[in-house]
Scaffold this motif. Structure first.
Motif: not given
Length: 306
Positions: A271-283
């Motif tokens: 999955p994406g790991m940009t500043d708009h990405s969902l995985v970092p948000m969930a983490a």
């Protein structure tokens, strides 16, 4: 565990897919996160000479952050297996299955997991069969991500146009029954489901622009679901991810219709790991900062058998 335990790490980004630009952004974020944690990480914009680059660089392992074909479909994973270089995420088979929307849906259906009805459009003769599913439909390339080439179609003429557009990206095109409802995504890390995110966009669909280019998309954590409903989506996502042989980390996208029935849309193994990405948000919602997240993903390469 110390940063030196990882040795020299190749962060594989870019590549040659339609998602190249997003991969470069994701890769830059991952590289900064690993270096911030003290890891000897080096960014590599992947080209056709990647075998020689990796051998000459004497890398100990690889963090795969290539989106789309060539990076998320088992190709780079096969290269890394051949070089006997440990790497993050899902292996060859799981990557190929998850990237192929038609075959992953066929697998889920065979296991009794809910996913919208679909028709695989190989040529113009299949358009009438696809239309028989009933409009509206979602039309999408089978082997693309980041919502590239997708469209919502309302009638036979729009279906023809949507198919023509989608096949610019892929010889295989999927027409899928439209699900009216709310969109959710579930991040999976080390076999556990992180907090569910609900997505809202003023766009007709959660398209490329809504994902990466605008600030009007809404991300809701907590998701607004009841505890039982959230747990149900997490369990469904885990079953779907395991079904395609997903490993390490990933994301599963789910629609919930107006009768509260969940429907599996697709699984993402890189999955994406940009500043708009969902995985970092969930983490972040689970209490992890970005450096801890990429550290945990990379840590899987130290496990026995990887």
């Amino acid at each position: 565990m110390q940063p030196a335990d990882f040795g020299k790490v190749a962060v594989l980004m870019g590549g040659w897919s339609a998602e190249r630009a997003v991969s470069l952004k994701s890769g830059a974020a991952v590289l900064a996160g690993l270096q911030g944690a003290g890891v000897d990480a080096h960014g590599i914009d992947v080209g056709r000479d990647i075998c020689e680059v990796l051998k000459d660089g004497r890398f100990a392992r690889a963090f795969v952050i290539l989106h789309g074909r060539g990076g998320e479909d088992g190709v780079i994973q096969g290269v890394l297996e051949t070089l006997e270089l440990p790497y993050t995420g899902t292996g060859v088979l799981g990557s190929a299955l998850a990237m192929d929307k038609a075959r992953s849906k066929r697998l889920w259906s065979g296991m009794g997991l809910p996913t919208p009805e679909y028709i695989l459009i190989k040529d113009e003769d299949d358009l009438d069969t696809a239309g028989a599913l009933g409009f509206p439909l979602m039309v999408k390339p089978v082997h693309e991500g980041s919502s590239i080439g997708i469209s919502r179609v309302e009638d036979a003429a729009a279906l023809q146009r949507g198919w023509v557009m989608a096949r610019q990206f892929d010889s295989e095109v999927l027409a899928e029954r439209w699900v009216e409802g709310k969109e959710y995504t579930v991040t999976i890390l080390d076999g556990q489901a992180l907090p569910v995110i609900r997505l809202e966009t003023p766009h007709e669909i959660y398209d490329y622009a809504a994902k990466y280019e605008v600030d009007s998309t809404g991300y809701f954590i907590p998701s607004g679901l009841s505890e039982a409903a959230e747990k149900g989506l997490q369990e469904l996502a885990l079953r779907a991810f395991r079904a395609v042989n997903g490993a390490g980390w990933g994301r599963v996208d789910i629609m919930v219709d107006e009768q509260d029935q969940p429907w599996l849309m697709e699984a993402n193994t890189v999955p994406g790991m940009t500043d708009h990405s969902l995985v970092p948000m969930a983490a972040k919602a689970a209490g992890m900062d970005f450096s801890e997240l990429v550290w945990r993903i990379l840590s899987s390469t130290l496990e026995a058998g990887q």
